[in-house]
Design a protein around this motif. Structure first.
Motif, PDB file in Angstrom:
ATOM      1  N   ASP A 148       0.874  -1.168   0.295  1.00  0.00           N
ATOM      2  CA  ASP A 148       0.007   0.003   0.035  1.00  0.00           C
ATOM      3  C   ASP A 148       0.811   1.182   0.014  1.00  0.00           C
ATOM      4  O   ASP A 148       0.252   2.360   0.295  1.00  0.00           O
ATOM      5  CB  ASP A 148      -1.013   0.196   1.126  1.00  0.00           C
ATOM      6  N   THR A 171      -1.426   4.636  -0.381  1.00  0.00           N
ATOM      7  CA  THR A 171      -2.782   4.584  -1.002  1.00  0.00           C
ATOM      8  C   THR A 171      -3.738   3.851  -0.365  1.00  0.00           C
ATOM      9  O   THR A 171      -4.919   3.511  -1.064  1.00  0.00           O
ATOM     10  CB  THR A 171      -2.287   4.083  -2.431  1.00  0.00           C
ATOM     11  N   ASP A 173      -6.356   3.180   3.035  1.00  0.00           N
ATOM     12  CA  ASP A 173      -7.412   3.716   3.758  1.00  0.00           C
ATOM     13  C   ASP A 173      -7.160   3.891   5.455  1.00  0.00           C
ATOM     14  O   ASP A 173      -6.069   3.385   5.799  1.00  0.00           O
ATOM     15  CB  ASP A 173      -8.819   3.084   3.806  1.00  0.00           C
ATOM     16  N   GLU A 174      -7.992   4.502   6.027  1.00  0.00           N
ATOM     17  CA  GLU A 174      -7.899   4.432   7.579  1.00  0.00           C
ATOM     18  C   GLU A 174      -7.380   3.423   8.374  1.00  0.00           C
ATOM     19  O   GLU A 174      -6.593   3.393   9.278  1.00  0.00           O
ATOM     20  CB  GLU A 174      -8.918   5.040   8.108  1.00  0.00           C
ATOM     21  N   THR A 175      -7.826   2.404   7.994  1.00  0.00           N
ATOM     22  CA  THR A 175      -7.746   1.086   8.567  1.00  0.00           C
ATOM     23  C   THR A 175      -6.258   0.677   8.469  1.00  0.00           C
ATOM     24  O   THR A 175      -5.536   0.206   9.641  1.00  0.00           O
ATOM     25  CB  THR A 175      -8.235  -0.147   7.688  1.00  0.00           C
ATOM     26  N   TRP A 176      -5.494   0.815   7.286  1.00  0.00           N
ATOM     27  CA  TRP A 176      -4.105   0.827   7.081  1.00  0.00           C
ATOM     28  C   TRP A 176      -3.090   1.546   8.202  1.00  0.00           C
ATOM     29  O   TRP A 176      -2.484   0.947   8.816  1.00  0.00           O
ATOM     30  CB  TRP A 176      -3.564   1.264   5.996  1.00  0.00           C
TER      31      TRP A 176
END
Length: 197
Positions: A148, A171, A173-176
């Motif tokens: 990512d 690239t 989202d917030e979870t990452w």
């Protein structure tokens, strides 16, 4: 507006390694000082991750001072919104001196300074690992291998470790970002709490 988040791992050292999440609001091109002879680099809008370290127990190269410096812009530009929260949280946990601000203003020096000085950017998250152990290289490699993240320009942000890249585009989202902080907490908390100063 999103509430800035600061995660502090470990509790003894004034030195450490850190990760900044920097949000770029618009596409831009930027010269990172003299990096690659002043080459202009295209940066798409979105989130970037930067890994750095500040391994002194006191002075300008201690962890709190380095992070507050990153959240400060040069000249009369307003600081990043996270700076006030940073200063208060550091004070509450005994990280850094009572006055962690740059003594003579901020001069652009590191590659990341040229990005964070833009008013198009905002530091929205900080992960600070309080440990004198040099973890920057390990974290940078972990991030470089992550599917990512994208290397915008090889070597960017890593002047002292030329085979690495310490400023990468993200690239995900917030979870990452939450998972990244949890992963670091799990994998580095033992080291951060058990390294002798």
């Amino acid at each position: 507006m999103e509430i800035p988040s600061i995660r502090i791992i470990g509790n003894d050292s004034q030195a450490g390694t850190y990760i900044l999440r920097i949000r770029l609001k618009e596409n831009t091109t930027l010269q990172f000082g003299r990096f690659k002879k002043g080459k202009r680099i295209s940066l798409p809008a979105g989130d970037y991750v930067y890994v750095g370290s500040a391994l002194s127990e006191k002075g300008a190269t201690s962890l709190a001072r380095r992070l507050v410096r990153h959240a400060t812009r040069s000249g009369d530009k307003p600081p990043h919104a996270i700076r006030e929260k940073m200063v208060n949280q550091f004070h509450d946990c005994g990280l850094g001196p009572p006055d962690p601000f740059p003594k003579n203003g901020k001069k652009l020096f590191w590659n990341v300074d040229f990005l964070s000085d833009l008013q198009l950017t905002e530091i929205v998250n900080v992960i600070a690992i309080r440990s004198p152990e040099r973890l920057e290289y390990t974290l940078a490699e972990l991030l470089e291998r992550d599917t990512d993240t994208q290397i915008i320009e090889k070597g960017l942000g890593a002047n002292d470790t030329p085979h690495n890249t310490h400023l990468l585009r993200v690239t995900a989202d917030e979870t990452w970002w939450t998972s990244l902080a949890d992963n670091i907490q799990e994998n580095f908390v033992y080291q951060a709490n058990n390294v002798e100063s």
